[in-house]
Design a protein around this motif. Structure first.
Motif, mmCIF file in Angstrom:
data_model
loop_
_atom_site.group_PDB
_atom_site.id
_atom_site.type_symbol
_atom_site.label_atom_id
_atom_site.label_comp_id
_atom_site.label_asym_id
_atom_site.label_seq_id
_atom_site.Cartn_x
_atom_site.Cartn_y
_atom_site.Cartn_z
ATOM 1 N N VAL A 79 81.677 12.886 12.410
ATOM 2 C CA VAL A 79 82.295 13.291 11.149
ATOM 3 C C VAL A 79 82.051 12.281 10.033
ATOM 4 C CG1 VAL A 79 84.554 13.699 10.069
ATOM 5 C CG2 VAL A 79 84.019 14.733 12.292
ATOM 6 N N LYS A 80 81.910 11.014 10.394
ATOM 7 C CA LYS A 80 81.777 9.973 9.361
ATOM 8 C C LYS A 80 80.325 9.575 9.131
ATOM 9 C CE LYS A 80 86.274 9.864 9.521
ATOM 10 N NZ LYS A 80 87.160 10.355 8.460
ATOM 11 N N GLY A 81 79.396 10.273 9.705
ATOM 12 C CA GLY A 81 77.995 9.926 9.469
ATOM 13 C C GLY A 81 77.307 9.488 10.743
ATOM 14 N N GLY A 82 77.683 8.358 11.307
ATOM 15 C CA GLY A 82 77.124 7.948 12.592
ATOM 16 C C GLY A 82 75.960 6.993 12.478
ATOM 17 N N GLY A 83 75.078 7.236 11.557
ATOM 18 C CA GLY A 83 73.944 6.334 11.339
ATOM 19 C C GLY A 83 74.183 5.494 10.093
ATOM 20 N N HIS A 84 73.097 4.882 9.576
ATOM 21 C CA HIS A 84 73.239 4.008 8.418
ATOM 22 C C HIS A 84 73.166 4.799 7.116
ATOM 23 C CE1 HIS A 84 68.993 4.554 9.216
ATOM 24 N NE2 HIS A 84 68.747 4.215 7.986
ATOM 25 N N GLY A 85 73.872 4.292 6.119
ATOM 26 C CA GLY A 85 73.734 4.864 4.781
ATOM 27 C C GLY A 85 74.858 5.796 4.379
ATOM 28 N N ASN A 86 74.800 6.205 3.099
ATOM 29 C CA ASN A 86 75.868 7.009 2.486
ATOM 30 C C ASN A 86 75.638 8.487 2.738
ATOM 31 O OD1 ASN A 86 76.978 4.662 1.096
ATOM 32 N ND2 ASN A 86 75.092 4.763 -0.108
ATOM 33 N N TYR A 87 75.836 8.911 3.965
ATOM 34 C CA TYR A 87 75.581 10.324 4.232
ATOM 35 C C TYR A 87 76.649 10.909 5.129
ATOM 36 C CZ TYR A 87 74.131 9.704 9.099
ATOM 37 O OH TYR A 87 74.122 9.466 10.443
ATOM 38 N N LYS A 88 76.642 12.206 5.176
ATOM 39 C CA LYS A 88 77.515 12.960 6.080
ATOM 40 C C LYS A 88 76.675 14.059 6.694
ATOM 41 C CE LYS A 88 81.872 12.968 3.584
ATOM 42 N NZ LYS A 88 82.879 13.819 2.973
ATOM 43 N N THR A 89 77.169 14.587 7.774
ATOM 44 C CA THR A 89 76.603 15.831 8.273
ATOM 45 C C THR A 89 77.693 16.890 8.167
ATOM 46 O OG1 THR A 89 77.335 15.394 10.516
ATOM 47 C CG2 THR A 89 75.144 14.627 9.939
ATOM 48 N N ILE A 90 77.305 18.122 8.306
ATOM 49 C CA ILE A 90 78.301 19.179 8.506
ATOM 50 C C ILE A 90 78.616 19.162 9.994
ATOM 51 C CG2 ILE A 90 78.631 21.696 8.555
ATOM 52 C CD1 ILE A 90 76.943 21.809 5.974
ATOM 53 N N LEU A 130 73.586 9.764 -5.255
ATOM 54 C CA LEU A 130 74.577 10.535 -6.018
ATOM 55 C C LEU A 130 74.367 12.029 -5.818
ATOM 56 C CD1 LEU A 130 74.730 8.404 -9.294
ATOM 57 C CD2 LEU A 130 76.547 8.686 -7.575
ATOM 58 N N ARG A 131 73.098 12.422 -5.744
ATOM 59 C CA ARG A 131 72.810 13.850 -5.507
ATOM 60 C C ARG A 131 73.340 14.269 -4.131
ATOM 61 N NH1 ARG A 131 67.988 12.851 -8.248
ATOM 62 N NH2 ARG A 131 66.899 12.397 -6.300
ATOM 63 N N LEU A 132 73.193 13.381 -3.173
ATOM 64 C CA LEU A 132 73.733 13.696 -1.840
ATOM 65 C C LEU A 132 75.250 13.868 -1.907
ATOM 66 C CD1 LEU A 132 71.750 11.301 0.581
ATOM 67 C CD2 LEU A 132 71.341 13.724 0.151
ATOM 68 N N GLN A 133 75.916 12.973 -2.638
ATOM 69 C CA GLN A 133 77.381 13.067 -2.713
ATOM 70 C C GLN A 133 77.788 14.365 -3.408
ATOM 71 O OE1 GLN A 133 78.517 10.749 -0.704
ATOM 72 N NE2 GLN A 133 76.414 9.968 -0.841
ATOM 73 N N GLU A 134 77.019 14.756 -4.423
ATOM 74 C CA GLU A 134 77.320 16.037 -5.093
ATOM 75 C C GLU A 134 77.213 17.188 -4.105
ATOM 76 O OE1 GLU A 134 74.554 16.313 -8.359
ATOM 77 O OE2 GLU A 134 75.447 14.508 -9.271
ATOM 78 N N LYS A 135 76.194 17.103 -3.267
ATOM 79 C CA LYS A 135 76.003 18.150 -2.256
ATOM 80 C C LYS A 135 77.195 18.181 -1.299
ATOM 81 C CE LYS A 135 72.645 17.671 0.963
ATOM 82 N NZ LYS A 135 71.237 17.711 1.424
#
Lengths: 467, 351
Positions: free
Chosen positions: B124-135, B221-226
């Motif tokens: 839920v919190k990403g799991g790998g490195h960087g500012n990302y999420k998965t569904i 930022l585009r990722l966060q918008e998504k």
């Protein structure tokens, strides 16, 4: 600056719009890039080429190569190229990798791709060093070579000898073509040019895996001028990494994959054997079964027959097995829950009905049966059974009944007969029988004899067991 | 048409109806039946199946296949999913669609092959490195193992990102009646971004590198918008919460245990209800608050409070709800009896 080649973009817009590259003077990457770009253009394959960039000095192949471009993780270009080639049959896939990238972190991916004979060309640049990250030791670093992480020189006693990737890959059956070349001088570059072309022709023609290793100078990290570095490649590297073609099967017919008959999805999934749409029925009390015994006694399939019968009767039902190592020779058990509404927990902690085919499971699960519940166990188990308060216990000679009919393995079917006779399943018998028959669909000869075991067990239970 | 199948087999059926083109995987208990099913059925339906050399291999093969705009998937369990995290981060960074099924077993380390839900934060919190999420989708039945696998492909392509189907050993191994999907999904259009190896997509590039910090920040930022946009996909299910005095909550097989507890509590005269998130990322924040209000919450999970922490995070700060936890780890299921006891205690204390 790379001399104009038709395989490159006109200007390098993904970089800065110029025609200069990211490479140092005297570096081999520029030459290798040019050889690939030229061959791509000459073979007319740019429209159908996908190029996988590595991570390292050549991370930006997509600044230059005018074709489809993908940049993946460090060391994984061969795995990424595998993914591409598997879904893009008939296309040309190129993986470009350095020696840290392919020789160290990604070696297994590259090696296994070679062993499977994946349809792509792998261009492997050996400059004996991790260059981009600041000149650290790679698997290909020369004995005694000083790098940022081998400051006293590579000690073969502690860090091994240089990894000869061509020699390793050439041992494998699948690769079509394995060659080591050098870009240290014009004569050698001409040979490298032929090798690149050949690797890409093999891709153009869909023949299989091609691997070309380039011995390539890295003046910056070797701390040499360009001429000296080129000289080092020829004088020193070639002694450890001899040039030449290690394998060429390009004139042979490729091995054809197995033919598997393809059919429509619904046809492949087969007929409906999952029962009917379950209907809510508040009058049908939830029933929780535990079936237990040794692996191989058929307790899981007994539970499955009961569960499938419930499904056929329009009940909500779940089946949950013990699994993994437990299946292999040790204890086996499964939980079946059937009810008149959606099933909650599929695990049965406190069964209404417990069926035991061996002593350990009887000892383990007997105390868990709810008051009012019933235990049915194999009569030959040498156990002194002390049932919990309010629990009915039946010893039932399932093995004997099955053995008497010549099918000792059908003891589980005998238990099914007893369960039905005792009114513990409460599913119309037609569904129990059709589910039983279905469980032998792969061995139809067993259907009749199991029906007979079932009937004999019912008769025995009718006569000898108190409901 | 219905089939009586394991949850793991239902995943394969869902993938086939989604139009999944390729499966890359490496065996691991308790997820292996997904590989078995895919190995049998993918070639029979004209799709590609490949057993990778390791999970690092699988996820990067998926990176390649997804780059080509294809529907690609893998399935594994804890140790294998951990090995895939770098690749999942790259998929997120390169905005590639993929479906990863995690049939959770116990951890940390090798653990055992029993059911647990300890990979919640990783998923839920990403799991790998960087500012990302998965569904992250959380099936609660064999039917949903199929349906949410299909849904995972839809969402993966709608948002161009990896989607995790977070199941557990119980859901993978149990059998229930599965109603087969009515129809297959339409093929997504990918030529605007994917690399098909043709003239139309020759200018396309798949990458996650932007050397310039400002450009890379823009990308982030585009990722966060998504991720903000995808909040509309949040789903949850409730059971008897309207008049409830206590709301039980759990996802996956824990929700099934909680549901049994709700029924038993109701039969004792305790008005219990159930809130079950179907999406864990995006988290169904509004649905949670609508279901809970100021009522007591009892979290049921097979992990160390990872899901409970998210319930606390997402509950309205003005809510006076008290949140308790009943959990087990190590391959033990939470016992229905223990949930009931905990609920009785909470309601008793309040009364």
């Amino acid at each position: 600056m790379i001399k104009r080649s038709r395989g490159f973009y006109e200007t390098f817009d993904r970089k800065d719009g110029s025609r200069t590259t990211t490479f140092c003077a005297g570096c081999g990457h520029g030459i290798i890039h040019k050889l690939i770009a030229e061959a791509m253009a000459d073979l007319g394959i740019q429209d159908r080429t996908v190029f996988v960039s590595p991570v390292g000095c050549a991370a930006f192949c997509y600044y230059y190569f005018d074709c489809g471009n993908v940049a993946g993780p460090h060391g994984r270009a061969s795995a990424v190229a595998t993914g591409l080639s598997r879904v893009l049959p008939g296309k040309v896939i190129i993986a470009y990798q350095g020696d840290g990238d392919l020789g160290a972190i990604g070696f297994n991916n590259a090696f296994q791709a070679a062993n499977r004979g994946e349809k792509f060309a792998c261009f492997f640049v050996n400059n004996t060093i991790f260059a981009m990250t600041g000149g650290q030791m790679a698997p290909t670093t020369m004995p005694g070579q000083k790098t940022a992480t081998s400051p006293y020189g590579r000690d073969v006693a502690k860090t091994g000898a240089p990894l000869r990737v061509c020699e390793v890959f050439a041992q494998l059956d699948a690769p079509v073509y394995v060659e080591r070349v050098s870009v240290a001088d014009t004569k050698r570059i001409m040979q490298a040019r032929r090798a690149v072309r050949k690797a890409l022709e093999i891709q153009r023609d869909g023949k299989g895996y091609a691997f070309v290793e380039f011995l390539s100078p890295c003046p910056t990290n070797w701390r040499m001028d360009a001429l000296k570095a080129a000289d080092y490649v020829t004088q020193e590297m070639e002694r450890v990494f001899p040039l030449g073609c290690f394998k060429d099967r390009s004139s042979e017919e490729p091995i054809r994959p197995q033919d598997i008959e393809v059919a429509d999805l619904r046809a492949v999934l087969g007929g409906s054997d999952g029962g009917v749409e379950p209907q809510p029925d508040p009058t049908f009390r939830e029933r929780r079964f535990k079936f237990s015994g040794f692996g191989g006694q058929g307790v899981l399939s007994l539970g499955l027959v009961v569960a499938e019968a419930a499904g056929r009767a329009g009940r909500y039902v779940s089946w949950f097995p013990s699994y993994g190592p437990e299946q292999r020779g040790g204890a086996a058990s499964c939980s079946v829950v059937m009810g008149g509404q959606e099933i909650g927990s599929p695990a049965v902690e406190t069964p209404d009905v417990l069926v035991c085919m061996n002593q350990p499971s009887l000892e383990r699960f007997l105390p868990t049966v709810v008051p009012g519940g019933t235990v049915l166990y194999e009569a030959s188990i040498p156990a002194e059974v002390r049932p919990p308060q309010g629990v009915t216990v039946h010893a039932f000679p399932a093995m004997q009944i099955a053995a008497d009919l010549g099918v000792p393995k059908a003891a589980n079917t005998a238990l099914l007969g007893a369960l039905v006779e005792l009114g513990l399943v409460e599913i119309p018998e037609e569904h129990v029988l059709s589910s039983l028959d279905e469980s032998f669909s792969a061995r139809p000869k067993l259907v009749d004899v199991n029906r007979r075991v079932y009937a004999a067990a019912r008769a025995w239970a009718r006569e000898k067991l108190k409901r | 048409m219905r089939k009586f199948v394991k949850g793991n087999e239902a995943v394969v059926i869902g993938a086939l109806f989604a139009g999944c083109d390729v499966y890359f995987g490496y065996p691991i208990t308790p997820a292996s039946e997904i590989a078995h099913g895919a190995a049998e059925l993918f070639p029979r339906t004209g799709r590609e199946y490949l057993q990778a050399e390791c999970e690092t291999g699988s996820i990067n093969m998926i990176f390649g296949a997804a780059s080509a705009g294809k529907l690609a998937m893998t399935a594994s369990s804890g140790p294998g999913i951990s090995l895939m995290q770098e690749g999942i981060s790259y998929l997120a960074g390169a905005q590639l669609p993929a479906v990863i099924v995690n049939v959770m077993r116990t951890g940390p380390g090798l653990g055992n092959i029993g059911p647990e839900q300890g990979d919640y934060n990783q998923a839920v919190k990403g799991g790998g490195h960087g500012n990302y999420k998965t569904i992250v989708l959380a099936p609660g039945s064999v039917q949903e193992m199929c349906d949410l696998t299909m849904r995972a492909f839809e969402l993966a392509f709608r948002y161009r990102m990896p989607v995790v189907v977070l199941a557990d050993a119980v859901l993978g191994q149990m059998m229930e009646s599965l109603k087969l999907p009515e129809s297959t999904l339409p093929r997504p259009e990918t030529s605007s971004w994917a690399v098909h190896g043709d003239a139309a997509t020759r200018p396309n590039l798949i990458t996650s590198i932007y050397l310039d910090p400002d450009r890379h920040e823009q990308h982030n930022l585009r990722l966060q918008e998504k991720y903000a946009r995808m909040k509309v996909e949040a789903r949850a299910e409730t059971y008897l919460v309207e008049d409830a005095e206590i709301v039980l909550t759990g996802y996956g097989s824990s929700s099934r245990i909680a549901r049994s507890a709700v029924d038993r509590l109701r039969s004792e005269g305790i008005r219990a209800g159930l809130f079950r998130p179907v999406t864990l990322s995006p988290f169904p924040v509004e649905q949670l608050n609508a279901a809970v209000g100021d009522r007591s919450v009892l979290v049921v999970e097979m992990s160390n409070g990872q899901y409970r922490d998210d319930v606390l995070l997402h509950l309205d700060r003005r809510s006076s709800s008290e949140v308790s936890l009943v959990n087990r780890m190590g391959g033990n299921l939470v016992r229905v009896e223990d949930v009931i006891k905990a609920a009785r205690g909470i309601v008793g204390v309040r009364a």
